[in-house]
Design an enzyme around this catalytic site. Sequence first.
Site, PDB file in Angstrom:
ATOM      1  CB  CYS A 241     131.481  63.269  70.316  1.00 47.01           C
ATOM      2  SG  CYS A 241     132.470  63.074  70.429  1.00 47.01           S
TER       3      CYS A 241
ATOM      4  CG  ASN B  84     137.431  62.898  73.227  1.00 52.13           C
ATOM      5  OD1 ASN B  84     138.729  63.186  73.612  1.00 52.13           O
ATOM      6  ND2 ASN B  84     137.557  64.142  72.399  1.00 52.13           N
TER       7      ASN B  84
ATOM      8  CB  CYS C 272     134.219  62.492  64.920  1.00 56.00           C
ATOM      9  SG  CYS C 272     135.325  60.824  63.832  1.00 56.00           S
ATOM     10  NE  ARG C 273     130.087  62.832  66.725  1.00 54.82           N
ATOM     11  CZ  ARG C 273     129.316  61.765  67.429  1.00 54.82           C
ATOM     12  NH1 ARG C 273     127.633  62.251  66.892  1.00 54.82           N
ATOM     13  NH2 ARG C 273     129.030  60.947  68.082  1.00 54.82           N
ATOM     14  CB  SER C 274     133.726  65.783  72.032  1.00 56.21           C
ATOM     15  OG  SER C 274     134.826  65.161  71.649  1.00 56.21           O
TER      16      SER C 274
ATOM     17  CG  ASP D  55     128.783  58.566  65.074  1.00 55.93           C
ATOM     18  OD1 ASP D  55     129.430  58.736  64.514  1.00 55.93           O
ATOM     19  OD2 ASP D  55     128.811  57.967  65.836  1.00 55.93           O
TER      20      ASP D  55
HETATM   21  P1  4NP Z   1     132.751  60.531  67.693  1.00 58.46           P
HETATM   22  O1  4NP Z   1     132.755  59.475  66.064  1.00 58.46           O
HETATM   23  O2  4NP Z   1     131.949  60.120  68.633  1.00 58.46           O
HETATM   24  O3  4NP Z   1     132.550  62.185  67.194  1.00 58.46           O
HETATM   25  O4  4NP Z   1     134.523  60.748  67.918  1.00 58.46           O
HETATM   26  C1  4NP Z   1     132.292  58.779  66.646  1.00 58.46           C
HETATM   27  C2  4NP Z   1     133.544  58.312  66.853  1.00 58.46           C
HETATM   28  C3  4NP Z   1     134.022  56.685  67.292  1.00 58.46           C
HETATM   29  C4  4NP Z   1     132.836  55.049  67.447  1.00 58.46           C
HETATM   30  C5  4NP Z   1     132.268  56.137  67.068  1.00 58.46           C
HETATM   31  C6  4NP Z   1     131.651  57.857  66.922  1.00 58.46           C
HETATM   32  N1  4NP Z   1     132.882  53.995  67.321  1.00 58.46           N
HETATM   33  O5  4NP Z   1     131.915  53.308  66.977  1.00 58.46           O
HETATM   34  O6  4NP Z   1     133.876  53.585  67.796  1.00 58.46           O
END
Ligand code: 4NP
Length: 161
Positions: A9, A12, A14-16, A127
């Site tokens: 993602c 790294n 939340c989703r992944s 996201d």
């Molecule tokens: P992820 O979520 O890609 O599922 O881990 C996010 C985590 C952090 C951010 C965006 C999405 N950020 O903008 O910091």
Amino acid sequence: MPYKLLFVCLGNICRSPSAENIMNHLIDQAGLSNSIVCDSAGTSSYHIGSQPDRRMSAAAVAKLGIQLRGRARQFAKSDFQEFDMILAMDRDNYDDILALDPTGKYHDKVHLMCEFCTRHNLKEVPDPYYGGVEGFNQVIDLLVDACESLLQHIVNLQVSA
Ligand code: 4NP
């Protein structure tokens, strides 16, 4: 040699990591821990070394009773060789991964996670970072759906190999 999966993602956190831990849970339940291994990474460097987001961890515990383990790392070009299949959470992640493979050598290894969903129609795992608790719950629902049929897909590959 185990079959190696990498979930990717943006951050790294939340989703992944959720995908990695949900998949590991299903792999354990199926007794396939020696045959399939999982990792996750982010396309960005924003959260390198961080533990999974607390809101994501809370959703995983509340909905599945699963603790999210791991520390964020950034996707590296060497991952193309290291892993058998690379699962991108959304289209941006997918494009950012393929941009690191300009000759297209590893194109066939890279998939959108939602290709494997059977009960949901969304094409991407949204996201959840800037939204509310419902977004985190939706991530869990989509990933359980995708991980179940991804596991079946890999088992089928190994049977026919
Ligand atoms: P992820 O979520 O890609 O599922 O881990 C996010 C985590 C952090 C951010 C965006 C999405 N950020 O903008 O910091």
